[in-house]
Motif scaffolding. Structure first.
Motif, short mmCIF file in Angstrom:
data_model
loop_
_atom_site.label_atom_id
_atom_site.label_comp_id
_atom_site.label_asym_id
_atom_site.label_seq_id
_atom_site.Cartn_x
_atom_site.Cartn_y
_atom_site.Cartn_z
N ARG A 57 0.86 -1.19 0.00
CA ARG A 57 0.00 0.00 0.00
C ARG A 57 0.89 1.24 0.00
NH1 ARG A 57 -3.42 -1.17 4.20
NH2 ARG A 57 -4.74 -2.24 2.66
N ASP A 58 0.79 2.09 -1.02
CA ASP A 58 1.68 3.24 -1.13
C ASP A 58 1.20 4.39 -0.25
OD1 ASP A 58 -0.41 4.50 -2.45
OD2 ASP A 58 0.45 4.27 -4.44
N HIS A 59 1.91 5.53 -0.32
CA HIS A 59 1.62 6.66 0.56
C HIS A 59 0.24 7.24 0.34
CE1 HIS A 59 2.92 8.62 -3.15
NE2 HIS A 59 2.30 9.69 -2.74
N ALA A 60 -0.32 7.01 -0.87
CA ALA A 60 -1.66 7.52 -1.19
C ALA A 60 -2.75 6.53 -0.80
CB ALA A 60 -1.75 7.85 -2.68
N GLY A 61 -2.37 5.38 -0.25
CA GLY A 61 -3.35 4.38 0.14
C GLY A 61 -3.75 3.45 -0.98
N LYS A 62 -3.05 3.49 -2.11
CA LYS A 62 -3.37 2.63 -3.25
C LYS A 62 -2.66 1.29 -3.10
CE LYS A 62 -3.05 2.41 -8.30
NZ LYS A 62 -2.57 3.10 -9.52
N ASP A 63 -3.42 0.19 -3.25
CA ASP A 63 -2.85 -1.15 -3.12
C ASP A 63 -2.37 -1.67 -4.46
OD1 ASP A 63 -3.47 -1.09 -0.48
OD2 ASP A 63 -5.22 -2.40 -0.59
N SER A 64 -1.29 -2.44 -4.41
CA SER A 64 -0.75 -3.07 -5.62
C SER A 64 -0.20 -4.44 -5.26
CB SER A 64 0.34 -2.21 -6.26
OG SER A 64 1.44 -2.06 -5.37
N VAL A 65 -0.09 -5.31 -6.25
CA VAL A 65 0.47 -6.64 -6.07
C VAL A 65 1.52 -6.87 -7.14
CG1 VAL A 65 0.00 -9.12 -6.00
CG2 VAL A 65 -1.69 -7.52 -5.10
N ARG A 66 2.67 -7.36 -6.73
CA ARG A 66 3.76 -7.59 -7.68
C ARG A 66 4.64 -8.73 -7.17
NH1 ARG A 66 6.13 -1.84 -7.30
NH2 ARG A 66 4.19 -1.46 -6.20
N ASP A 67 5.37 -9.35 -8.10
CA ASP A 67 6.34 -10.38 -7.73
C ASP A 67 7.69 -9.71 -7.47
OD1 ASP A 67 4.51 -12.37 -7.96
OD2 ASP A 67 5.19 -13.12 -9.89
N VAL A 68 8.34 -10.11 -6.38
CA VAL A 68 9.63 -9.52 -6.01
C VAL A 68 10.59 -10.62 -5.60
CG1 VAL A 68 8.62 -7.32 -5.26
CG2 VAL A 68 8.93 -9.18 -3.61
N ASP A 69 11.87 -10.30 -5.69
CA ASP A 69 12.93 -11.17 -5.18
C ASP A 69 13.51 -10.51 -3.93
OD1 ASP A 69 12.53 -12.83 -7.34
OD2 ASP A 69 14.11 -11.91 -8.55
N PRO A 70 13.11 -10.95 -2.73
CA PRO A 70 13.56 -10.28 -1.50
C PRO A 70 15.08 -10.36 -1.33
CG PRO A 70 11.69 -11.73 -1.08
CD PRO A 70 12.18 -12.05 -2.46
N TYR A 71 15.63 -9.29 -0.73
CA TYR A 71 17.08 -9.25 -0.54
C TYR A 71 17.48 -8.88 0.89
CZ TYR A 71 21.99 -7.92 -1.15
OH TYR A 71 23.36 -7.82 -1.02
N ARG A 72 17.09 -7.69 1.37
CA ARG A 72 17.54 -7.24 2.69
C ARG A 72 16.49 -6.33 3.35
NH1 ARG A 72 20.81 -10.62 2.13
NH2 ARG A 72 23.08 -10.51 2.38
N LEU A 73 16.64 -6.21 4.68
CA LEU A 73 15.91 -5.20 5.45
C LEU A 73 16.91 -4.14 5.89
CD1 LEU A 73 13.56 -7.29 7.75
CD2 LEU A 73 12.83 -5.64 6.04
N VAL A 74 16.52 -2.88 5.81
CA VAL A 74 17.40 -1.77 6.19
C VAL A 74 16.66 -0.90 7.18
CG1 VAL A 74 18.64 0.28 5.41
CG2 VAL A 74 18.63 -1.80 4.00
N HIS A 75 17.31 -0.54 8.28
CA HIS A 75 16.72 0.33 9.28
C HIS A 75 17.43 1.67 9.24
CE1 HIS A 75 15.68 1.52 13.56
NE2 HIS A 75 14.53 1.34 12.97
N THR A 76 16.67 2.76 9.12
CA THR A 76 17.27 4.08 8.96
C THR A 76 17.40 4.84 10.27
OG1 THR A 76 15.14 5.17 8.61
CG2 THR A 76 16.24 4.25 6.66
N GLY A 77 16.87 4.28 11.36
CA GLY A 77 16.83 5.01 12.61
C GLY A 77 15.42 5.51 12.90
N LEU A 78 14.60 5.64 11.85
CA LEU A 78 13.19 6.03 12.02
C LEU A 78 12.25 4.92 11.59
CD1 LEU A 78 13.10 9.74 10.82
CD2 LEU A 78 13.02 8.88 13.15
#
Length: 318
Positions: free
Chosen positions: A161-182
């Protein structure tokens, strides 16, 4: 007769229980001969355990520090305590490397007996964390699902769900999680676009594994990709503040994914931070919990003064 693997686990447990044991004490506890104890100690050393020994009839064995981490034996309470500590470390960012804490927690949860896993799940369901300034709330379970997807090495179907609240579905190849401090970001390759993308983890609605294995060729630096993506966002307002801290301290207070830093002598740093409005930026600056001076624009300075007056009046100030 007890099997050799079970006997070795029992020996590790005993050595962990107190500082030192004599060979005779270990033999009696395990109902074996002294020779078997010496042979099992040798096997454990081959496996990477640093077991120190003292010669003579009154000498004994004790666990010491090694050059690598060997397997550990934890009882139920210890395993639960480690799992809770890892979860808190991942959510708080206290270790800096949140990905490492999540990875370790994922490995531990995979081998937890159901009686311990159920207790941890009960805590996940009942414990609520207050979000950091400007930070969304995301559950430990959601983070673990994303971390598991990154470890599996297989394609997944992402509901987002993007910032405008619109939902989408897609195929992805997961790689990493990143934490920015926020907040957390999920880095993955968008299959249809053949592009590396970053997704706000708190906006992931669902991630369903497809079972299709994938090999990631030449993946990007995930932290750099997230930083570039955030830096590319254009905000309607930017504020410049002076922090009375050297660059390294300022970077810990305001991560490079949030602001642009410039040294102002050896003991101060000027940071430019984007926001949607002056009030939002004032709230973020108050949340830093450090002295600072707003250089520009005036509306941010006024919003910060207004917030501090409101706080003072709410607490009996004049």
């Amino acid at each position: 007769m007890i099997s050799t693997p079970a006997r070795l686990l029992r020996l590790v447990s005993l050595l962990s229980a107190r500082p030192a044991w004599t060979c005779r004490e270990l033999a009696e506890r395990m109902a074996v001969t002294d020779r078997t104890v010496r042979r099992d100690v040798a096997r454990l050393r081959e496996l990477g355990y640093c077991i120190e020994s003292d010669p003579g009839p009154w000498g004994g064995y004790r666990l010491g520090g090694g050059t690598r981490v060997p397997p550990l034996i934890l009882d139920d309470e210890e395993a639960l305590a480690v799992a809770v500590a890892l979860r808190e470390a991942a959510l708080s960012g206290v270790l800096g490397s949140d990905q490492a804490a999540l990875s370790a927690l994922l490995k531990l949860r995979q081998v937890l007996p159901p009686r311990i896993a159920d207790r941890l799940a009960e805590m996940d369901a009942t414990v609520v964390h207050t979000p950091r300034p400007e930070g969304p709330q995301i559950s430990p379970g959601a983070l673990l699902e994303l971390a598991a997807a990154c470890r599996r090495g297989e394609r997944a179907r992402l509901s987002y769900r993007d910032h405008a609240g619109k939902d989408s579905v897609r195929d992805v190849d997961p790689y990493r999680l990143v934490h920015t401090g926020l907040r957390w970001y999920f880095v993955a390759r968008d299959v249809a676009r053949d592009q590396w993308r970053t997704f706000r983890a708190d906006r992931v609605v669902h991630l369903q594994p497809t079972g299709q294995p994938v090999e990631l060729l030449d993946p990007p630096d995930p932290a750099l990709l997230v930083s570039q993506g955030i830096a590319g966002v254009v905000y309607p307002l930017y504020g410049r503040v002076r922090l009375p801290h050297p660059m390294d301290r300022a970077l810990r207070l305001v991560p490079p994914t949030i602001g642009t830093h410039h040294p102002d002598g050896p003991d101060a740093t000027i940071v430019e931070i984007g926001a949607n409005d002056a009030g939002q930026l004032a709230d973020y600056l108050l949340g830093l919990g450090t002295p600072l001076r707003v250089l520009s624009p005036d509306e941010v300075r006024e919003a910060l003064l207004r917030r501090t007056r409101e706080l003072s009046e709410a607490n009996g100030g004049e």
